[in-house]
Design a protein around this motif. Structure first.
Motif, PDB file in Angstrom:
ATOM      1  N   PRO A  42       0.822  -1.209   0.000  1.00 56.47           N
ATOM      2  CA  PRO A  42       0.000   0.000   0.000  1.00 56.47           C
ATOM      3  C   PRO A  42       0.856   1.259   0.000  1.00 56.47           C
ATOM      4  CG  PRO A  42       0.120  -0.893   2.206  1.00 56.47           C
ATOM      5  CD  PRO A  42       0.827  -1.872   1.321  1.00 56.47           C
ATOM      6  N   ALA A  43       0.230   2.391  -0.270  1.00 57.53           N
ATOM      7  CA  ALA A  43       0.922   3.672  -0.132  1.00 57.53           C
ATOM      8  C   ALA A  43       1.399   3.805   1.305  1.00 57.53           C
ATOM      9  CB  ALA A  43      -0.017   4.823  -0.489  1.00 57.53           C
ATOM     10  N   GLY A  44       2.591   4.406   1.465  1.00 62.29           N
ATOM     11  CA  GLY A  44       3.165   4.533   2.799  1.00 62.29           C
ATOM     12  C   GLY A  44       4.130   3.421   3.150  1.00 62.29           C
ATOM     13  N   THR A  45       4.313   2.449   2.254  1.00 65.36           N
ATOM     14  CA  THR A  45       5.231   1.347   2.512  1.00 65.36           C
ATOM     15  C   THR A  45       6.684   1.833   2.466  1.00 65.36           C
ATOM     16  OG1 THR A  45       3.720  -0.264   1.523  1.00 65.36           O
ATOM     17  CG2 THR A  45       6.035  -0.901   1.688  1.00 65.36           C
ATOM     18  N   GLU A 101      -2.065   3.186 -13.972  1.00 65.33           N
ATOM     19  CA  GLU A 101      -3.031   2.303 -13.321  1.00 65.33           C
ATOM     20  C   GLU A 101      -2.680   2.121 -11.847  1.00 65.33           C
ATOM     21  OE1 GLU A 101      -3.279  -1.210 -15.692  1.00 65.33           O
ATOM     22  OE2 GLU A 101      -4.260  -0.180 -17.366  1.00 65.33           O
ATOM     23  N   THR A 102      -2.178   0.964 -11.431  1.00 71.10           N
ATOM     24  CA  THR A 102      -1.868   0.733 -10.012  1.00 71.10           C
ATOM     25  C   THR A 102      -0.365   0.710  -9.761  1.00 71.10           C
ATOM     26  OG1 THR A 102      -1.905  -1.670 -10.333  1.00 71.10           O
ATOM     27  CG2 THR A 102      -3.983  -0.603  -9.674  1.00 71.10           C
ATOM     28  N   GLN A 103       0.407   1.315 -10.664  1.00 71.05           N
ATOM     29  CA  GLN A 103       1.856   1.276 -10.522  1.00 71.05           C
ATOM     30  C   GLN A 103       2.434   2.666 -10.258  1.00 71.05           C
ATOM     31  OE1 GLN A 103       2.907  -0.574 -14.276  1.00 71.05           O
ATOM     32  NE2 GLN A 103       3.164  -2.574 -13.266  1.00 71.05           N
ATOM     33  N   VAL A 104       3.470   2.692  -9.422  1.00 75.63           N
ATOM     34  CA  VAL A 104       4.250   3.901  -9.174  1.00 75.63           C
ATOM     35  C   VAL A 104       5.659   3.633  -9.673  1.00 75.63           C
ATOM     36  CG1 VAL A 104       5.064   5.540  -7.446  1.00 75.63           C
ATOM     37  CG2 VAL A 104       2.886   4.374  -7.121  1.00 75.63           C
ATOM     38  N   THR A 121       4.079  -1.809  -7.341  1.00 79.72           N
ATOM     39  CA  THR A 121       2.662  -2.038  -7.585  1.00 79.72           C
ATOM     40  C   THR A 121       1.864  -1.797  -6.309  1.00 79.72           C
ATOM     41  OG1 THR A 121       3.188  -3.695  -9.269  1.00 79.72           O
ATOM     42  CG2 THR A 121       0.947  -3.691  -8.379  1.00 79.72           C
ATOM     43  N   LEU A 122       0.898  -0.890  -6.410  1.00 81.45           N
ATOM     44  CA  LEU A 122       0.076  -0.552  -5.247  1.00 81.45           C
ATOM     45  C   LEU A 122      -0.965  -1.635  -4.996  1.00 81.45           C
ATOM     46  CD1 LEU A 122      -0.521   3.246  -5.920  1.00 81.45           C
ATOM     47  CD2 LEU A 122       0.756   2.278  -4.008  1.00 81.45           C
ATOM     48  N   SER A 123      -1.112  -2.002  -3.738  1.00 83.30           N
ATOM     49  CA  SER A 123      -2.161  -2.940  -3.349  1.00 83.30           C
ATOM     50  C   SER A 123      -3.088  -2.237  -2.370  1.00 83.30           C
ATOM     51  CB  SER A 123      -1.548  -4.185  -2.700  1.00 83.30           C
ATOM     52  OG  SER A 123      -0.813  -3.838  -1.546  1.00 83.30           O
ATOM     53  N   PRO A 124      -4.345  -2.651  -2.283  1.00 85.58           N
ATOM     54  CA  PRO A 124      -5.281  -1.977  -1.373  1.00 85.58           C
ATOM     55  C   PRO A 124      -4.826  -2.094   0.071  1.00 85.58           C
ATOM     56  CG  PRO A 124      -6.429  -3.432  -2.906  1.00 85.58           C
ATOM     57  CD  PRO A 124      -4.975  -3.741  -3.043  1.00 85.58           C
TER      58      PRO A 124
END
Length: 350
Positions: A42-45, A101-104, A121-124
């Motif tokens: 997730p974001a913040g990892t 999409e879901t990638q940074v 890859t961002l995960s919920p």
């Protein structure tokens, strides 16, 4: 005479060598790589961004790319590659930052071939995994500076992570500090993941090192850091000019007054070398005013010598020389005041 088959073989060998050389060149260009570890979450990892395959000793600017169609590039750190062409920096995956999409994407600029991408890859965010969001007072606050030094007017970015979610950070300089810094806010709010961001800029502080503190009252969290405001090229030119003026004007006066000791050119050279390395001075205001006075003194001394037909014993010449000598020593002392430790290399003559 070469046969047709020999010519064909020669052509095939040449083509094979050329293809191999092209492959080698393409491999060299494609050797640079970036990885993000871990590669998803997730974001913040908290992550480590690593690079390999760069030239040795190459300065790079590492950023998060937050959108192909925007100019949102969020600074992570400035690094220099190792002798093996490797580098790595710690980082925190930012919120509200998606390249595709879901990638940074993590990137590094400064190399000769643009930048490859390191993909995260961002995960919920899972409500069943509270370990990804530490309890407020179990936080380990950190701050990542886009840079920690620069000339007057420098802009830089501060990214906080590991702070108490929902709190507010107070940014301040110690009481009595001569630093003048502006910011997008001096009280950034901490998001639920413990992150915050501030854009800061120097407002022409006197060159020197400035302590900046960051505090969050919610859990008594506190972190400190230092930003160095360096000498501008104009200030450096003024100071170097002042050093040589002291030597030339002072020794001109000594030609008349028979000084016990004179100004040493080698001492001035050591002072200049020291200054060019340190590039940190405090204030040239007083020294600049004294330099103007010394320049006038030298004009008056030369005029007195001309009027006396170069008679160094003429009372007016001696008086002008003594005044020039006294003002030159004042200028020398003023220059020493602007540079910590310079007096040991370049003392004022007795």
């Amino acid at each position: 005479m070469r046969t047709a088959s020999a010519l064909a073989v020669g052509f095939l060998l040449s083509a094979t060598i050329a293809a191999g050389m092209m492959g080698t060149a393409q491999a060299a260009e494609a050797a640079e790589a970036i990885t993000v570890t871990p590669s998803s979450g997730p974001a913040g990892t908290p992550v480590v961004i690593s690079g390999s395959g760069w030239e040795a000793g190459l300065p790079l600017h590492v950023v998060w790319n937050c959108g192909w169609s925007t100019t949102d590039r969020r600074a992570v750190a400035d690094v220099t590659t190792s002798p093996d062409g490797d580098w790595s920096v710690p980082a925190v995956v930012p919120g509200d930052c998606v390249t595709q999409e879901t990638q940074v994407f993590a990137e590094a600029y400064g190399g000769p071939h643009g930048s490859p991408e390191g993909v995260f890859t961002l995960s919920p965010q899972s409500p069943e995994s509270p370990a990804t969001t530490p309890l407020p007072c179990e936080s380990e606050p950190r701050i990542y500076w886009s840079q920690t030094a620069g000339p007057q007017g420098t802009h830089f970015t501060l990214d906080g992570s590991g702070w108490a979610g929902g709190g507010t950070v107070t940014i301040a300089l110690p009481y009595g500090s001569a630093g003048l810094f502006g910011a997008s806010t001096l009280n950034p709010a901490v998001d639920s993941l413990g992150n915050w961001r501030v854009e800061m800029y120097d407002q022409h502080s006197p060159p020197g090192d400035y302590e900046i503190s960051f505090e969050e009252e919610l859990c008594g969290l506190q972190v400190g850091g230092t930003f160095r405001v360096t000498v501008t090229e104009e200030q450096l030119r003024e100071l170097l000019s002042g050093i040589w003026d002291v030597v030339s004007v002072g020794n001109t006066a000594c030609d008349v007054t028979d000084c016990n000791t004179r100004w040493s050119s080698s001492g001035a050279s050591k002072a200049i070398t020291y200054l060019e390395r340190a590039r940190t001075i405090y204030s040239l205001a007083n020294a600049t005013a004294l330099a103007v006075r010394v320049g006038k003194d030298l004009d008056e001394l030369n005029a007195a010598l001309e009027a006396a037909d170069e008679d160094k014993h003429d009372p007016k010449v001696v008086a002008a020389a003594r005044k020039t000598l006294a003002d030159t020593k004042d200028l020398h002392r003023s220059l020493l005041d602007t540079i910590p430790g310079l007096g040991l290399l370049w003392p004022v003559p007795e």
